[in-house]
Write a protein that holds these residues in place. Structure first.
Motif, PDB file in Angstrom:
ATOM      1  N   ALA A 263     -54.783  35.969 -24.174  1.00  0.00           N
ATOM      2  CA  ALA A 263     -53.797  37.036 -24.376  1.00  0.00           C
ATOM      3  C   ALA A 263     -52.423  36.588 -23.899  1.00  0.00           C
ATOM      4  O   ALA A 263     -51.408  36.858 -24.552  1.00  0.00           O
ATOM      5  CB  ALA A 263     -54.231  38.295 -23.640  1.00  0.00           C
ATOM      6  N   LYS A 264     -52.375  35.884 -22.780  1.00  0.00           N
ATOM      7  CA  LYS A 264     -51.093  35.397 -22.253  1.00  0.00           C
ATOM      8  C   LYS A 264     -50.445  34.432 -23.241  1.00  0.00           C
ATOM      9  O   LYS A 264     -49.241  34.517 -23.511  1.00  0.00           O
ATOM     10  CB  LYS A 264     -51.314  34.713 -20.909  1.00  0.00           C
ATOM     11  CG  LYS A 264     -50.050  34.185 -20.282  1.00  0.00           C
ATOM     12  CD  LYS A 264     -50.336  33.490 -18.969  1.00  0.00           C
ATOM     13  CE  LYS A 264     -49.066  32.838 -18.439  1.00  0.00           C
ATOM     14  NZ  LYS A 264     -49.310  32.058 -17.232  1.00  0.00           N
TER      15      LYS A 264
ATOM     16  N   VAL B  41     -49.117  36.480 -26.263  1.00  0.00           N
ATOM     17  CA  VAL B  41     -47.891  37.219 -25.952  1.00  0.00           C
ATOM     18  C   VAL B  41     -46.710  36.255 -25.851  1.00  0.00           C
ATOM     19  O   VAL B  41     -45.620  36.540 -26.357  1.00  0.00           O
ATOM     20  CB  VAL B  41     -48.069  38.033 -24.646  1.00  0.00           C
ATOM     21  CG1 VAL B  41     -46.752  38.594 -24.159  1.00  0.00           C
ATOM     22  CG2 VAL B  41     -49.075  39.150 -24.854  1.00  0.00           C
ATOM     23  N   SER B  42     -46.929  35.088 -25.221  1.00  0.00           N
ATOM     24  CA  SER B  42     -45.853  34.100 -25.103  1.00  0.00           C
ATOM     25  C   SER B  42     -45.373  33.645 -26.471  1.00  0.00           C
ATOM     26  O   SER B  42     -44.165  33.523 -26.704  1.00  0.00           O
ATOM     27  CB  SER B  42     -46.332  32.888 -24.301  1.00  0.00           C
ATOM     28  OG  SER B  42     -46.618  33.252 -22.980  1.00  0.00           O
TER      29      SER B  42
ATOM     30  N   GLU C 146     -45.625  35.288 -29.311  1.00  0.00           N
ATOM     31  CA  GLU C 146     -44.965  36.394 -30.001  1.00  0.00           C
ATOM     32  C   GLU C 146     -43.565  36.647 -29.461  1.00  0.00           C
ATOM     33  O   GLU C 146     -42.664  37.019 -30.198  1.00  0.00           O
ATOM     34  CB  GLU C 146     -45.800  37.670 -29.887  1.00  0.00           C
ATOM     35  CG  GLU C 146     -47.067  37.650 -30.704  1.00  0.00           C
ATOM     36  CD  GLU C 146     -46.801  37.582 -32.199  1.00  0.00           C
ATOM     37  OE1 GLU C 146     -45.888  38.284 -32.687  1.00  0.00           O
ATOM     38  OE2 GLU C 146     -47.498  36.823 -32.884  1.00  0.00           O
ATOM     39  N   LEU C 147     -43.367  36.456 -28.168  1.00  0.00           N
ATOM     40  CA  LEU C 147     -42.074  36.748 -27.557  1.00  0.00           C
ATOM     41  C   LEU C 147     -41.116  35.564 -27.560  1.00  0.00           C
ATOM     42  O   LEU C 147     -39.955  35.711 -27.194  1.00  0.00           O
ATOM     43  CB  LEU C 147     -42.271  37.239 -26.124  1.00  0.00           C
ATOM     44  CG  LEU C 147     -42.934  38.599 -25.975  1.00  0.00           C
ATOM     45  CD1 LEU C 147     -43.090  38.949 -24.510  1.00  0.00           C
ATOM     46  CD2 LEU C 147     -42.139  39.679 -26.692  1.00  0.00           C
TER      47      LEU C 147
END
Length: 84
Positions: free
Chosen positions: A19-20, A23-24, A26-27
């Motif tokens: 998940a980390k 998210v990284s 995507e951001l």
């Protein structure tokens, strides 16, 4: 029963890491845009560790050059000794 908890914690850890990463990824575009807008796009100054690594690489190159010169000089002396 303990094995089930070990398995569960392992998979929870893997899920968190995945998940980390997601998210990284995507951001990342948002972070790049933010850096551009705030002027933080410049390269950071090299850290002390990077400076030391660069110095060591420079010293290694010098040492290799000096070693090659010493070997060539020794070979020359050996050849001169053998030619007598």
């Amino acid at each position: 029963m303990n094995k089930h908890f070990e398995d569960a914690t392992y998979y929870m850890k893997r899920a968190g890491e995945t998940a980390k990463k997601g998210v990284s990824e995507e951001l990342e575009p948002v972070q790049e845009r933010f850096k551009q807008l705030t002027g933080q796009e410049e390269e950071p100054e090299p850290s002390r560790l990077e400076e030391i690594k660069a110095d060591l690489q420079e010293l290694q190159g010098k040492a290799e050059g000096e070693a090659k010169e010493a070997i060539a000089e020794a070979r020359g002396k050996i050849d001169a000794y053998r030619d007598r």
